[in-house]
Motif scaffolding. Structure first.
Motif, PDB file in Angstrom:
ATOM      1  N   MET A 122       0.826  -1.206   0.000  1.00 23.39           N
ATOM      2  CA  MET A 122       0.000   0.000   0.000  1.00 23.39           C
ATOM      3  C   MET A 122       0.862   1.259   0.000  1.00 23.39           C
ATOM      4  N   SER A 123       1.959   1.240   0.743  1.00 20.14           N
ATOM      5  CA  SER A 123       2.799   2.434   0.845  1.00 20.14           C
ATOM      6  C   SER A 123       3.504   2.764  -0.466  1.00 20.14           C
ATOM      7  N   LYS A 124       3.672   1.767  -1.326  1.00 22.42           N
ATOM      8  CA  LYS A 124       4.331   1.970  -2.615  1.00 22.42           C
ATOM      9  C   LYS A 124       3.337   2.245  -3.743  1.00 22.42           C
ATOM     10  N   ALA A 125       2.054   2.033  -3.482  1.00 22.01           N
ATOM     11  CA  ALA A 125       1.032   2.188  -4.517  1.00 22.01           C
ATOM     12  C   ALA A 125       0.767   3.661  -4.819  1.00 22.01           C
ATOM     13  N   LYS A 126       0.457   3.930  -6.074  1.00 13.35           N
ATOM     14  CA  LYS A 126       0.046   5.279  -6.468  1.00 13.35           C
ATOM     15  C   LYS A 126      -1.415   5.519  -6.125  1.00 13.35           C
ATOM     16  N   MET A 127      -2.195   4.427  -6.033  1.00 18.51           N
ATOM     17  CA  MET A 127      -3.611   4.547  -5.697  1.00 18.51           C
ATOM     18  C   MET A 127      -4.053   3.282  -4.966  1.00 18.51           C
ATOM     19  N   HIS A 149      -1.588   0.251  -8.595  1.00 16.02           N
ATOM     20  CA  HIS A 149      -2.696   0.332  -7.649  1.00 16.02           C
ATOM     21  C   HIS A 149      -2.605  -0.844  -6.683  1.00 16.02           C
ATOM     22  N   VAL A 150      -3.321  -0.731  -5.585  1.00 16.66           N
ATOM     23  CA  VAL A 150      -3.604  -1.865  -4.706  1.00 16.66           C
ATOM     24  C   VAL A 150      -5.110  -1.864  -4.513  1.00 16.66           C
ATOM     25  N   ALA A 151      -5.731  -3.024  -4.673  1.00 17.61           N
ATOM     26  CA  ALA A 151      -7.172  -3.150  -4.518  1.00 17.61           C
ATOM     27  C   ALA A 151      -7.483  -3.904  -3.232  1.00 17.61           C
ATOM     28  N   LEU A 152      -8.265  -3.277  -2.362  1.00 16.91           N
ATOM     29  CA  LEU A 152      -8.798  -3.951  -1.188  1.00 16.91           C
ATOM     30  C   LEU A 152     -10.207  -4.399  -1.573  1.00 16.91           C
TER      31      LEU A 152
END
Length: 181
Positions: free
Chosen positions: A27-32, A79-82
């Protein structure tokens, strides 16, 4: 009440701290960071979004099915998707996770320990207790508390990654907001 405490305790025991560490790092490396969910879980997603905004991190929570599909189609490996889905039974959540997988978006699935067709698409899984009977109950007390606990844990661990900067951001934003007359 005793049964609810048991269910919350069961979720607490399911939390894999190593998984949380990997997820928060991603998450900390994701742009969104996008959150896909439905029904009452949207309120918890919005609460998580609010907490993250307080420290300067924008979270996208598309509300309607069309918006969710569009967001998933626009998503990529930055992105990271939760994805929050107790049992993977939502009518559109399968198509959304397929889009995310096709676009190489890392997927964090928050679900029960029961069989869930979305587990095969997930890169990371955080479990809630599955002991609450979804059909024979007054309300989803324990499930809601379990989800809140998981999202608060993600927020807290994210905050801790750069505690001093996050405290500074939060205080700066509040100070700016209170100076406007």
């Amino acid at each position: 009440m005793n049964k609810q405490l048991h269910l919350l305790s069961a979720t607490f025991n399911l939390v894999d701290l190593e998984q949380i560490r990997h997820i928060v790092s991603k998450m900390s490396k994701a742009k969104m960071i996008d959150i896909y969910t439905s029904a009452q879980n949207l309120y918890f997603a919005e609460n998580f979004k609010f907490q993250m905004q307080e420290i300067g991190i924008n979270i996208h929570v598309p509300l309607e099915e069309y918006q969710q599909r569009l967001a998933a189609a626009m998503s990529n490996q930055d992105h990271v998707a939760l994805v929050i889905s107790f049992g993977g039974r939502g009518s559109s959540i399968g198509a959304i996770t397929e889009l995310l997988k096709k676009n190489k978006t890392p997927i964090v699935l928050i679900c029960s320990t029961l069989e869930n067709p979305l587990k095969n698409s997930a890169d990371y899984i955080l479990y809630m207790s599955s002991h609450e009977d979804h059909y024979n109950k007054i309300s989803s007390f324990s499930t809601r508390m379990s989800l809140l606990y998981i999202l608060d844990s993600l927020y807290t661990c994210y905050f801790k990654l750069d505690y001093d900067r996050n405290i500074k951001n939060k205080l700066t934003y509040y100070e700016k907001m209170t100076q406007i007359k």
